[in-house]
Motif scaffolding. Sequence first.
Motif, PDB file in Angstrom:
ATOM      1  N   MET A 181       0.549  -1.167   0.298  1.00  0.00           N
ATOM      2  CA  MET A 181       0.338   0.112  -0.080  1.00  0.00           C
ATOM      3  C   MET A 181       0.995   1.230   0.064  1.00  0.00           C
ATOM      4  O   MET A 181       1.591   1.362   0.726  1.00  0.00           O
ATOM      5  CB  MET A 181      -0.629  -0.026   1.475  1.00  0.00           C
ATOM      6  N   LYS A 218       1.411   2.505  -7.316  1.00  0.00           N
ATOM      7  CA  LYS A 218       0.826   1.401  -8.653  1.00  0.00           C
ATOM      8  C   LYS A 218      -0.064   1.784  -9.293  1.00  0.00           C
ATOM      9  O   LYS A 218       0.358   1.817 -10.804  1.00  0.00           O
ATOM     10  CB  LYS A 218       0.269  -0.231  -7.788  1.00  0.00           C
ATOM     11  N   ASP A 238      -8.545  -2.120  -8.061  1.00  0.00           N
ATOM     12  CA  ASP A 238      -8.855  -2.216  -7.100  1.00  0.00           C
ATOM     13  C   ASP A 238     -10.759  -2.148  -7.986  1.00  0.00           C
ATOM     14  O   ASP A 238     -11.872  -1.481  -7.084  1.00  0.00           O
ATOM     15  CB  ASP A 238      -7.913  -0.937  -6.134  1.00  0.00           C
ATOM     16  N   ILE A 267     -14.327  -0.020  -1.366  1.00  0.00           N
ATOM     17  CA  ILE A 267     -12.781  -0.674  -0.483  1.00  0.00           C
ATOM     18  C   ILE A 267     -13.297  -1.000   1.089  1.00  0.00           C
ATOM     19  O   ILE A 267     -13.699  -1.923   1.166  1.00  0.00           O
ATOM     20  CB  ILE A 267     -11.427  -0.788  -1.429  1.00  0.00           C
ATOM     21  N   PHE A 323     -14.863  -4.752   2.567  1.00  0.00           N
ATOM     22  CA  PHE A 323     -14.382  -4.671   3.961  1.00  0.00           C
ATOM     23  C   PHE A 323     -14.719  -4.673   5.551  1.00  0.00           C
ATOM     24  O   PHE A 323     -15.589  -6.014   5.933  1.00  0.00           O
ATOM     25  CB  PHE A 323     -12.731  -4.575   4.449  1.00  0.00           C
ATOM     26  N   PHE A 328     -13.954 -10.101   0.259  1.00  0.00           N
ATOM     27  CA  PHE A 328     -13.058  -9.464  -1.211  1.00  0.00           C
ATOM     28  C   PHE A 328     -12.159 -10.131  -1.722  1.00  0.00           C
ATOM     29  O   PHE A 328     -12.178  -9.547  -2.839  1.00  0.00           O
ATOM     30  CB  PHE A 328     -12.266  -8.352   0.276  1.00  0.00           C
ATOM     31  N   ARG A 329     -11.341 -10.842  -1.170  1.00  0.00           N
ATOM     32  CA  ARG A 329     -10.483 -11.629  -1.926  1.00  0.00           C
ATOM     33  C   ARG A 329     -10.887 -12.583  -3.195  1.00  0.00           C
ATOM     34  O   ARG A 329     -10.400 -12.103  -3.797  1.00  0.00           O
ATOM     35  CB  ARG A 329      -9.607 -12.543  -0.951  1.00  0.00           C
ATOM     36  N   GLY A 337      -3.984  -4.730  -6.321  1.00  0.00           N
ATOM     37  CA  GLY A 337      -3.887  -4.548  -5.172  1.00  0.00           C
ATOM     38  C   GLY A 337      -3.067  -5.133  -3.937  1.00  0.00           C
ATOM     39  O   GLY A 337      -1.792  -6.187  -4.139  1.00  0.00           O
ATOM     40  N   GLY A 338      -2.467  -4.726  -2.982  1.00  0.00           N
ATOM     41  CA  GLY A 338      -1.142  -4.675  -1.955  1.00  0.00           C
ATOM     42  C   GLY A 338      -0.849  -5.869  -1.747  1.00  0.00           C
ATOM     43  O   GLY A 338      -0.025  -7.007  -1.490  1.00  0.00           O
ATOM     44  N   GLY A 339      -2.232  -6.945  -2.142  1.00  0.00           N
ATOM     45  CA  GLY A 339      -2.248  -8.345  -1.253  1.00  0.00           C
ATOM     46  C   GLY A 339      -2.406  -8.742  -2.144  1.00  0.00           C
ATOM     47  O   GLY A 339      -2.802 -10.444  -2.037  1.00  0.00           O
ATOM     48  N   ARG A 356      -7.700   2.499   3.081  1.00  0.00           N
ATOM     49  CA  ARG A 356      -7.519   1.939   2.911  1.00  0.00           C
ATOM     50  C   ARG A 356      -7.500   0.658   4.862  1.00  0.00           C
ATOM     51  O   ARG A 356      -6.829   1.136   5.553  1.00  0.00           O
ATOM     52  CB  ARG A 356      -5.641   1.775   2.797  1.00  0.00           C
ATOM     53  N   PRO A 357      -8.844  -0.050   4.438  1.00  0.00           N
ATOM     54  CA  PRO A 357      -8.948  -1.151   5.424  1.00  0.00           C
ATOM     55  C   PRO A 357      -7.634  -1.730   6.339  1.00  0.00           C
ATOM     56  O   PRO A 357      -7.959  -1.839   7.668  1.00  0.00           O
ATOM     57  CB  PRO A 357     -10.002  -1.676   4.939  1.00  0.00           C
ATOM     58  N   LEU A 358      -7.071  -1.834   6.026  1.00  0.00           N
ATOM     59  CA  LEU A 358      -5.536  -2.528   6.535  1.00  0.00           C
ATOM     60  C   LEU A 358      -4.477  -2.623   6.850  1.00  0.00           C
ATOM     61  O   LEU A 358      -3.334  -2.646   7.315  1.00  0.00           O
ATOM     62  CB  LEU A 358      -4.627  -3.718   5.115  1.00  0.00           C
ATOM     63  N   ARG A 388       4.692  -9.841   3.331  1.00  0.00           N
ATOM     64  CA  ARG A 388       5.062  -9.683   2.292  1.00  0.00           C
ATOM     65  C   ARG A 388       5.855  -9.391   2.121  1.00  0.00           C
ATOM     66  O   ARG A 388       6.136 -10.073   0.523  1.00  0.00           O
ATOM     67  CB  ARG A 388       4.081  -8.843   2.518  1.00  0.00           C
TER      68      ARG A 388
HETATM   69  C1  S3P Z   1      -4.805  -3.981   0.310  1.00  0.00           C
HETATM   70  C2  S3P Z   1      -4.983  -3.170  -0.621  1.00  0.00           C
HETATM   71  C3  S3P Z   1      -5.443  -2.290  -0.728  1.00  0.00           C
HETATM   72  C4  S3P Z   1      -6.906  -2.938  -1.545  1.00  0.00           C
HETATM   73  C5  S3P Z   1      -7.411  -3.306  -0.213  1.00  0.00           C
HETATM   74  C6  S3P Z   1      -6.366  -4.862  -0.126  1.00  0.00           C
HETATM   75  C7  S3P Z   1      -4.229  -5.100  -0.013  1.00  0.00           C
HETATM   76  O1  S3P Z   1      -4.602  -1.536  -2.779  1.00  0.00           O
HETATM   77  O2  S3P Z   1      -7.163  -4.010  -2.350  1.00  0.00           O
HETATM   78  O3  S3P Z   1      -7.584  -2.995   0.507  1.00  0.00           O
HETATM   79  O4  S3P Z   1      -4.180  -6.341   1.199  1.00  0.00           O
HETATM   80  O5  S3P Z   1      -2.229  -4.675   0.934  1.00  0.00           O
HETATM   81  P1  S3P Z   1      -3.437  -0.649  -2.431  1.00  0.00           P
HETATM   82  O6  S3P Z   1      -2.079  -1.212  -2.657  1.00  0.00           O
HETATM   83  O7  S3P Z   1      -3.441   0.320  -3.557  1.00  0.00           O
HETATM   84  O8  S3P Z   1      -3.763  -0.090  -1.421  1.00  0.00           O
END
Ligand code: S3P
Length: 181
Positions: A17, A21, A40, A51, A55, A63-64, A90-92, A130-132, A146
């Motif tokens: 995050m 990107k 996203d 987003i 969550f 979400f996944r 996305g970051g995950g 960003r919920p995470l 990660r």
């Molecule tokens: C996530 C990153 C977010 C988004 C979601 C989950 C993650 O995207 O997909 O909140 O798991 O790191 P960005 O990396 O664009 O913030």
Amino acid sequence: MTTENRTRKLVCLTGFMGSGKSTTARILAGQLGWVNTDLDRCITEATHLSIPEIFSRLGEAEFRRIEYEQLARIVAESTATQKPRIVSLGGGTIMQSQNLVLLREVGAALIWLHCPIEELLNRCAHITDRPLFRDETSFRRLYAERLPTYEMSDYKVESRGEPARVVEQILALGIFPGVTA
Ligand code: S3P
């Protein structure tokens, strides 16, 4: 078609995050004249939810599931149209092994936008979507967890600086037809 040819048609940006990107993908795709797809954004358009709403209302597992569904759709569309495309993940996204398998199967090139954790913290501290991003400790823990997966990317580019400089580095990787390193 060789894997190399396919690789050049689908290029995905990964990274934690705040690594830049979406912005980098937009500029890069604009310069190359390629299609730009933000995963996203596809998710929010498909669900008509933000987003954080996904969550909080549906949970991370859902979400996944939607993330995989949208990535599979993008990959299928990319294969069908053969239009060269940049995708900001996305970051995950690549933490889910099925997503990584999907991208590997079609020979997508994976570029990791690497950014030091202190800079990521600065960038994300004021952002509420960003919920995470809960607190600094869990942010640092998630980043450390990660890293080994990001390291599996095909290319690593430093993304601490301006997006335009990041794009220059990506163009210099020598993976785009007609763009010399
Ligand atoms: C996530 C990153 C977010 C988004 C979601 C989950 C993650 O995207 O997909 O909140 O798991 O790191 P960005 O990396 O664009 O913030």
